[in-house]
Write an enzyme that holds these catalytic residues in place. Structure first.
Site, mmCIF file in Angstrom:
data_model
loop_
_atom_site.group_PDB
_atom_site.id
_atom_site.type_symbol
_atom_site.label_atom_id
_atom_site.label_comp_id
_atom_site.label_asym_id
_atom_site.label_seq_id
_atom_site.Cartn_x
_atom_site.Cartn_y
_atom_site.Cartn_z
ATOM 1 N N HIS A 32 4.741 5.073 6.898
ATOM 2 C CA HIS A 32 3.909 5.280 8.091
ATOM 3 C C HIS A 32 3.832 6.755 8.482
ATOM 4 C CE1 HIS A 32 4.928 0.860 9.387
ATOM 5 N NE2 HIS A 32 4.302 0.935 8.225
ATOM 6 N N HIS A 61 6.870 -6.828 10.767
ATOM 7 C CA HIS A 61 8.257 -6.522 11.139
ATOM 8 C C HIS A 61 8.634 -7.199 12.455
ATOM 9 C CE1 HIS A 61 7.927 -2.586 8.592
ATOM 10 N NE2 HIS A 61 8.125 -3.656 7.846
ATOM 11 N N TRP A 86 0.858 -1.182 0.000
ATOM 12 C CA TRP A 86 0.000 0.000 0.000
ATOM 13 C C TRP A 86 0.895 1.233 0.000
ATOM 14 C CZ3 TRP A 86 0.755 3.384 4.010
ATOM 15 C CH2 TRP A 86 1.318 2.880 5.187
ATOM 16 N N GLU A 96 7.137 8.052 14.164
ATOM 17 C CA GLU A 96 7.384 7.433 12.853
ATOM 18 C C GLU A 96 8.276 8.325 11.992
ATOM 19 O OE1 GLU A 96 6.523 4.463 11.827
ATOM 20 O OE2 GLU A 96 4.947 3.842 13.195
ATOM 21 N N GLU A 145 8.938 -3.211 17.823
ATOM 22 C CA GLU A 145 7.956 -3.392 16.744
ATOM 23 C C GLU A 145 6.635 -3.903 17.320
ATOM 24 O OE1 GLU A 145 8.221 -2.089 13.981
ATOM 25 O OE2 GLU A 145 10.040 -2.564 12.904
ATOM 26 N N ASP A 199 1.700 -3.740 9.334
ATOM 27 C CA ASP A 199 3.123 -3.681 8.936
ATOM 28 C C ASP A 199 4.018 -3.942 10.137
ATOM 29 O OD1 ASP A 199 2.736 -3.044 6.285
ATOM 30 O OD2 ASP A 199 3.647 -1.041 6.400
ATOM 31 N N GLU A 200 3.669 -3.278 11.248
ATOM 32 C CA GLU A 200 4.499 -3.424 12.461
ATOM 33 C C GLU A 200 4.528 -4.886 12.911
ATOM 34 O OE1 GLU A 200 6.087 -0.887 12.875
ATOM 35 O OE2 GLU A 200 4.908 0.950 12.888
ATOM 36 N N GLU A 202 8.781 1.366 6.372
ATOM 37 C CA GLU A 202 8.414 2.220 7.511
ATOM 38 C C GLU A 202 8.162 3.667 7.081
ATOM 39 O OE1 GLU A 202 8.001 1.944 10.848
ATOM 40 O OE2 GLU A 202 8.256 -0.214 11.012
ATOM 41 N N THR A 246 4.857 -0.943 18.919
ATOM 42 C CA THR A 246 4.182 -0.049 17.955
ATOM 43 C C THR A 246 2.962 -0.752 17.351
ATOM 44 O OG1 THR A 246 5.898 -0.638 16.369
ATOM 45 C CG2 THR A 246 6.029 1.542 17.300
#
Ligand SMILES: [Fe+2]
Ligand SMILES: [Fe+2]
Length: 390
Positions: free
Chosen positions: A173, A259, A89, A132, A223, A255-256, A170, A226
């Site tokens: 974000h 990760h 995205w 971020e 990670e 996403d976090e 990242e 977050t």
């Protein structure tokens, strides 16, 4: 472990004086997380001390070989957690398209939805966005680590490939949250931009000592932290009617999570290869406490900005002492720490320490909650000095 102790004066060129005004520069982070826990008693002494000890290169040189020998593993097991750019995205997927005829209509809708977000949640969102946005600091931190750093800026080792691609993922974000909050018209962008500039100028000190054992434990924890905070923020803004913003926070949270899985997998492998060193590193990081990356945040006005932001997060349940304890328990379980055998005496001590840690954190959290009762309202420059309950 052999450790080199470097005593660095705050006014040394390594801590440029332009980064922060003097009061903030000499401020030692008092709270290691979302203000959830009271400071340990010996920290008063640290606060008075104008010198700060920074340990560097604590990993014995021979252990670098472990990371060299893991490159094939990392190629097959780490890089699979990256998403191809074409499948990722992008911030624009969630934002009004300025090239379309419907832009003004979409903008109006965005602003309408954002009107419903209470000020205290705006403070949380801004703090998360600023965190971020300090991404250059985090890429720098990863590249301080011996044996895994990107030696050229375009190195082809899987460690370096991971770090660059992780950074690139990242980067979306802060970009997305920044644009959304800008378009919402509810926040003072200039104050926010100043905070980002101060924060990047100040850096962070997570005490990972150029040591990838410590560094990857930090990133596994961080990670997940977050992931937790973005996920809860998503739920809360959904309750306040901004479905689009909830979707944004939820997407960032996923996403976090990806990760976190990758970093925790590295530590899992390290436990397999060198259980003793990894256990000692885990306990060491836990003793030093996982400090949030934006601890040094400053807006040119509030010398305790991070503490104030964290207190709001704590009160709203975005990130609390219980979350911290949950993360410790999660990592202990995931790395099967409790049942690990064949450790040295020091390793066993470290194992016991981390296994018994979470109830202690919960108790300290209760104490902090008690202390936070009757906390004052204070103005936040990020929202034009409107006052928010701590
Ligand atoms: Fe992020
Ligand atoms: Fe992250």
């Amino acid at each position: 472990m052999t450790m080199k102790l470097n005593l660095i004066h705050f006014k040394s060129p390594k801590c440029p004086s332009f980064a922060l005004p003097s009061a903030a520069r000499c401020r030692t982070p008092k709270f290691f997380m979302a203000s959830a826990l009271p400071s340990p008693s010996n920290e008063t002494e640290t606060l008075k001390n104008p010198f700060r000890a920074q340990v560097t290169h604590s990993m014995p040189p021979q252990k670098v070989e472990i990371f060299k020998s893991m490159e094939g593993w990392a190629e097959d097991n780490l890089l699979i957690h990256l998403k191809p750019v074409e499948k990722c995205w992008q911030p624009q997927d969630f934002l009004p398209d300025p090239a379309s005829d419907g832009f003004h209509e979409q903008l109006k809708e965005l602003k309408e939805r954002a009107k419903e977000i209470p000020d205290d949640y705006l403070v949380v969102l801004v703090g998360e966005m600023i965190t971020e946005e300090a991404l250059p600091t985090y890429q720098t931190m990863l590249n301080t680590m011996d044996g895994v750093r990107d030696e050229t800026g375009a190195s082809l080792t899987p460690w370096a490939v991971w770090t660059r691609a992780w950074t690139a993922e990242e980067n979306r974000h802060g970009d997305l949250l920044n644009k959304y909050l800008y378009l919402s018209g509810r926040v003072d962008m200039k104050q926010i931009e100043k905070t980002v500039q101060y924060l990047i100028g100040s850096g962070m000190d997570v005490k990972s000592e150029n040591n990838p054992f410590l560094g990857f434990i930090y990133t596994s924890f961080q990670e997940r932290a977050t992931f937790v905070s973005h996920r809860i923020t998503a739920r809360q803004v959904m309750k306040h009617g901004d479905i689009k913003l909830a979707q944004i926070c939820g997407t960032i949270a996923s996403d976090e999570k990806r990760h976190e899985i990758a970093y925790a997998k590295i530590v899992e492998k390290l436990f397999e290869i060198d259980p003793d060193a990894t256990m000692l590193a885990f306990a060491d990081m836990m003793k030093k406490k996982i400090s949030m990356p934006a601890t040094f945040m400053h807006d040119g006005r509030d010398d305790n900005l991070f503490y104030h932001f964290s207190a709001v997060c704590q009160r709203l349940g975005i990130y609390t002492a219980d979350d911290y304890a949950d993360i410790v328990e999660h990592l202990v379980a995931q790395w099967r720490v409790e049942n690990m055998t064949g450790l040295s005496v020091d390793g066993q001590e470290a194992q016991e320490y981390v296994c018994k840690l979470s109830p202690r954190i919960r108790r300290l959290g209760e104490k902090a909650r008690e202390m936070a009762k009757n906390a004052p309202k204070i103005p936040f420059s990020w929202i034009y000095d409107r006052e928010v309950q701590l």
